[in-house]
Structures are given as structure tokens and as C-alpha cells.
Enzyme design. Structure first.
Site, PDB file in Angstrom:
ATOM      1  N   LYS A 185      31.263  77.665  37.547  1.00 20.22           N
ATOM      2  CA  LYS A 185      30.960  77.898  36.074  1.00 20.22           C
ATOM      3  C   LYS A 185      29.287  77.775  36.038  1.00 20.22           C
ATOM      4  CE  LYS A 185      32.362  76.670  31.526  1.00 20.22           C
ATOM      5  NZ  LYS A 185      32.982  75.811  30.671  1.00 20.22           N
ATOM      6  N   SER A 245      36.338  77.510  27.682  1.00 24.00           N
ATOM      7  CA  SER A 245      35.039  78.206  27.891  1.00 24.00           C
ATOM      8  C   SER A 245      34.963  78.563  29.606  1.00 24.00           C
ATOM      9  CB  SER A 245      33.961  77.249  27.437  1.00 24.00           C
ATOM     10  OG  SER A 245      34.054  76.116  28.327  1.00 24.00           O
ATOM     11  N   SER A 253      38.687  73.467  27.890  1.00 24.64           N
ATOM     12  CA  SER A 253      37.959  74.528  28.460  1.00 24.64           C
ATOM     13  C   SER A 253      38.367  75.072  29.935  1.00 24.64           C
ATOM     14  CB  SER A 253      36.563  74.539  28.390  1.00 24.64           C
ATOM     15  OG  SER A 253      36.130  74.492  27.040  1.00 24.64           O
TER      16      SER A 253
END
Length: 469
Positions: free
Chosen positions: A80, A156, A180
Site C-alpha cells: 500500500k 483505505s 482499513s
């Protein structure tokens, strides 16, 4: 090579050992899949094909010599774009971050992957600074659901979830400050674990403080355990990191659930409205846990919704992460992020400490709860994936993403391990997740129970199929 993208990391490594395929073949297949899915799903902010193939060739030579490096040698992985990765910009989904930085350091979890020979194929999308439960940003646009591109992938860590779900590498590193890794895992039909806080070290420290965790996003629980055996060790850069675990998480997977005391809370005592298809799928999975020998009791933890305290902590963190930005840079921010930053900047120190008091009391109550129960089971999400490009479902009446994530953020406040396990899909083929929560430091129980669900066929490492119900 297409079928290589459907394999777990455990299976890829077994094939390397047996000479069935090579790291170069697996890496090429993952890169080809990533390039194929990118136009529609938008899971990546950048692919690093040349570097990945060089790493794969080095790995292939080590396997040829019978000298693999570590536990993940040659496995394609993604990261990420919140976590530092040496040699590539980490823009955190923001146009306010200058890409012309030094970028000469790995985050602890990324460093551990590198030490174990993993192959880095790309950085995945995130909302700006990971601030919300869906994945879109002014920098990289909208990340879409792998089962239905008109829907959100969640967030996220939505880019990581979409990449894993569609075979662009079996392993990804995500971050979780309020759900997330679990939100997008539920929406995309993969497995994800938010470990006990401090189990996976984090550096630089998050502005969101001790709400922020790093966790594995994988095709199944066995891959997550393997990844935890790599990343779940201390790093001197994180003063809050835990000491090394007692033993490998992979060693405890086969323990099953027989004799475990499981509390099943379908709606947190009626506080949450859960879609009927979600409720049915989670209940069926809980019934299977009972058939496997767990002692299941339908009961609720002693908690009231801590959303206002969470907002105080979360919005203050957002204000802190953007504090250094000038007026022009602030104009570049996601409007929703600007809004919560303004609110966070208005909180006083006493407001913040009052939220910490709520958090500590919640942690105490959950600690007492786990004196009686080994595991808590809830839905991960009360709904399946909704329209892409919005923070909240249209017509829901919610103001912020926390309105539709009531099962996830409380366990960031308590720092407990929590995982999302795919347990089916609704009639439209949209995945449904079950959440497993254990007491702090009992990540092994969460992984064990999840692995049992995979072994029983309740969870699947492949695409979920509609239940028709």
C-alpha cells in the site's frame, strides 16, 4: 502462466521447491495480471516491472542453487502506498506530497519482506493519507470492486484488496486505523488481519497514533500466517513494537476450533442494522464453527458505540498529518479530508484526553469479555459494496464513513487482533465478510479459527459465488 495468478503464496513456494514453476514465471504472470486489471479496477499507483523481474531472476538463481533466502523467496507482493519502500515514491494518495524525495528507506514490514526475498511488483492505491473507508483520491482517482467495477473496493487499503482478489500477487501489505484492511477484504472477498497493535512494527509513526496497524491482505489464512511469520518481529525504529512471538503462526494453524468459547454477536445488541444476506451468510458460518466443535453462545460485548471518541482521535490525527501544509497545498486535498482536518484542529487537549478515557474503558470491558470468551464473531461489514466514488452509501443518512463501519473501528481503539474472512456472497455476487476478534496478543486464535473455516469450505481463496438468497 495465467493459472499461477490463482495460487496462494504457500502453493507457489511449494512449486518452486518442486521445480514446477519459477519465480520469474510467477512474477511475469502477476505483472501481466496487474496490467490487465489496472484500466478497469485502478488498483495501482505504480508498477515496478523492471525491478520486479530483476528480483525474480535473482530469486530463481537462489532456488536453482537450493539456497532460497527466507520464507518468501520469489513470491510477488504489493505494498500500500502509505508504507515506505526504498527506491520508489510513497505519495500517500496526495498531490501535496512531493515525489522528488529521497525515498531511501523501507518501512519495517517492507524491510522484512525484502530480507525474505519477496518480489515487489507495485504500490497500491489509497485514499489521501488513508483517511476514509473507501479508496479514491485526487491523485489516483477511484479504485473499483473486482466483482463489480461500479461498486467500491472499500478502503483505505482498497488497492491491495483488489490486487489480491484478482491475482496481481498473492500477498499485500495494508494499513488499518479504523477497519482499513478488513473493510476492503470484506467487500472484495479476500482475507485480512489487523494484528494486535505493535505486533507488526510501524515507521514512521502514524499521525493517527496507536489506532494505526499494519496487516497482511491475502488469499487465505495460511498465507496470512506465513506473512505474519515474516513481518511480525520487532524493529528498533518503533518504540511500541512488541517482542518476538513465541513461535511461528504457521505452526498453530492446524489446532482447529474444538473447545474454543465463541461469542456470536449478529448486530452488537441491536445497535447495527445488518443486510439480510450478510446476516444469513455470517450465521451459517457460525453454525459451521459449532459443528467443528466450538462452544458458540449468541451474546453481545458490553460496549456502546464509541464513534464520537473515535472521531476525536481520528480527526485530530488527520489535522496533525496535514499541519505542515501551506495554503496552496491544502487546496490540493480531498475536500472531505480538509473538512475533518478543520474539525480535528478545533479539539482541545482535554477533548483528546476524554476520548482516551473512553478508549481505555472500552479496552477494559473487552478484556473482561475475553475472560469468558476466546473469540468474538460479528459481520465484518453490515452491508456489501456500494457505489464507487462516494464516502457513504447514497440515501443512508450517514455523514462520514464511520456510519457504515460500526463493527471495525472499535477494535482499533482496543488494539485487539481482528480479521475478515470471506464467507460467501449476496445474490448480486458481492462478497460478504465475517469478523473474528480475540483478546490482545491472541492473533494465533484468530488465524486458527479462520484457517478452520477455510478447511471446512466455508471460506474460499477463490472468487465468491452468489448464494442466491
Amino acid at each position: 502462466m495465467t493459472e499461477l495468478t490463482e495460487l496462494t503464496a504457500v502453493r507457489l513456494l511449494d512449486g518452486y521447491r518442486k521445480g514446477e514453476w519459477s519465480p520469474v514465471e510467477a512474477t511475469r504472470a502477476a505483472l501481466e495480471r496487474a496490467e490487465a486489471i489496472q484500466p478497469e479496477v485502478n488498483a495501482f499507483v505504480r508498477l515496478t516491472a523492471e525491478e520486479a523481474l530483476e528480483q525474480a531472476r535473482e530469486s530463481q538463481e537462489r532456488w536453482r542453487r537450493g539456497e532460497p533466502r527466507g520464507l518468501l523467496d520469489g513470491v510477488p507482493v504489493t505494498v500500500k502506498d502509505i508504507l515506505l519502500q526504498r527506491g520508489t515514491p510513497t505519495l500517500r494518495g496526495s498531490r501535496a506530497v512531493d515525489p522528488a524525495g529521497r525515498w531511501d528507506e523501507d518501512a519495517p514490514s517492507v524491510a522484512r519482506l525484502r530480507e525474505h526475498g519477496a518480489v515487489f511488483i507495485g504500490k497500491t492505491t489509497t485514499p489521501e493519507f488513508g483517511w476514509k473507508g473507501v479508496t479514491d483520491s485526487p491523485l489516483s482517482g477511484i479504485t473499483r470492486n473486482p466483482c463489480d467495477p461500479s461498486r467500491t473496493a472499500g478502503g483505505s487499503s482498497g488497492g491491495s484488496a483488489a490486487a489480491v482478489a484478482l491475482g496481481a500477487g498473492p500477498l499485500s501489505l495494508g494499513t488499518d486505523g479504523g477497519g482499513s484492511v478488513r473493510i476492503p477484504a470484506s467487500f472484495c472477498g479476500i482475507f485480512a488481519l489487523k494484528p494486535t497493535y505493535g505486533r507488526v512494527p510501524l515507521y514512521p509513526a502514524s499521525a493517527f497514533g496507536t489506532l494505526a496497524h499494519v496487516g497482511p491482505m491475502t488469499r487465505d489464512a495460511a498465507d496470512a500466517a506465513l506473512l505474519m511469520d515474516v513481518i511480525g518481529h520487532p524493529d528498533s525504529r518503533d518504540w511500541s513494537a512488541l517482542s518476538a512471538p513465541a513461535g511461528p503462526y504457521t505452526d498453530g494453524l492446524a489446532g482447529g476450533v474444538r473447545g474454543l468459547r465463541v461469542a456470536y454477536s449478529p448486530s452488537l445488541g441491536g445497535q447495527v442494522a445488518v443486510q439480510p444476506a450478510v446476516a444469513r451468510a455470517v450465521r451459517r458460518a457460525v453454525e459451521r464453527l459449532a459443528e467443528l466443535g466450538a462452544y458458540v453462545t449468541e451474546t453481545d460485548p458490553d460496549l456502546t458505540d464509541p464513534v464520537e471518541a473515535f472521531h476525536t482521535l481520528w480527526f485530530s490525527g488527520a489535522a496533525r498529518v496535514t499541519q505542515h501544509l501551506g495554503p496552496h497545498q491544502r487546496e490540493l486535498l480531498d475536500p472531505g479530508l480538509r473538512e475533518i482536518c478543520a474539525r480535528g484542529a478545533r479539539y482541545s487537549a482535554l477533548d483528546y484526553l476524554a476520548a482516551v478515557d473512553v478508549r481505555m474503558d472500552l479496552g477494559r470491558r473487552m478484556g473482561r469479555f475475553h475472560d469468558t470468551y476466546d473469540l468474538l464473531v460479528t459481520p465484518t461489514m453490515p452491508l456489501t459494496a456500494f457505489e464507487a466514488g462516494v464516502e457513504v452509501p447514497k440515501g443512508s443518512g450517514h455523514r462520514r464513513w464511520t456510519g457504515w463501519t460500526p463493527f471495525t473501528y472499535p477494535f482499533n481503539m482496543t488494539q485487539q487482533p481482528a480479521a475478515s474472512v470471506p464467507v460467501g456472497a449476496d445474490a448480486d455476487g458481492l462478497p460478504i465478510g465475517l469478523q473474528l476478534v480475540a483478546a490482545r496478543h491472541r492473533d494465533d486464535l484468530v488465524l486458527r479459527a479462520a484457517h478452520a473455516l477455510y478447511g471446512a469450505g466455508v471460506a474460499s481463496a477463490g472468487r465468491p459465488t452468489p448464494s442466491g438468497s
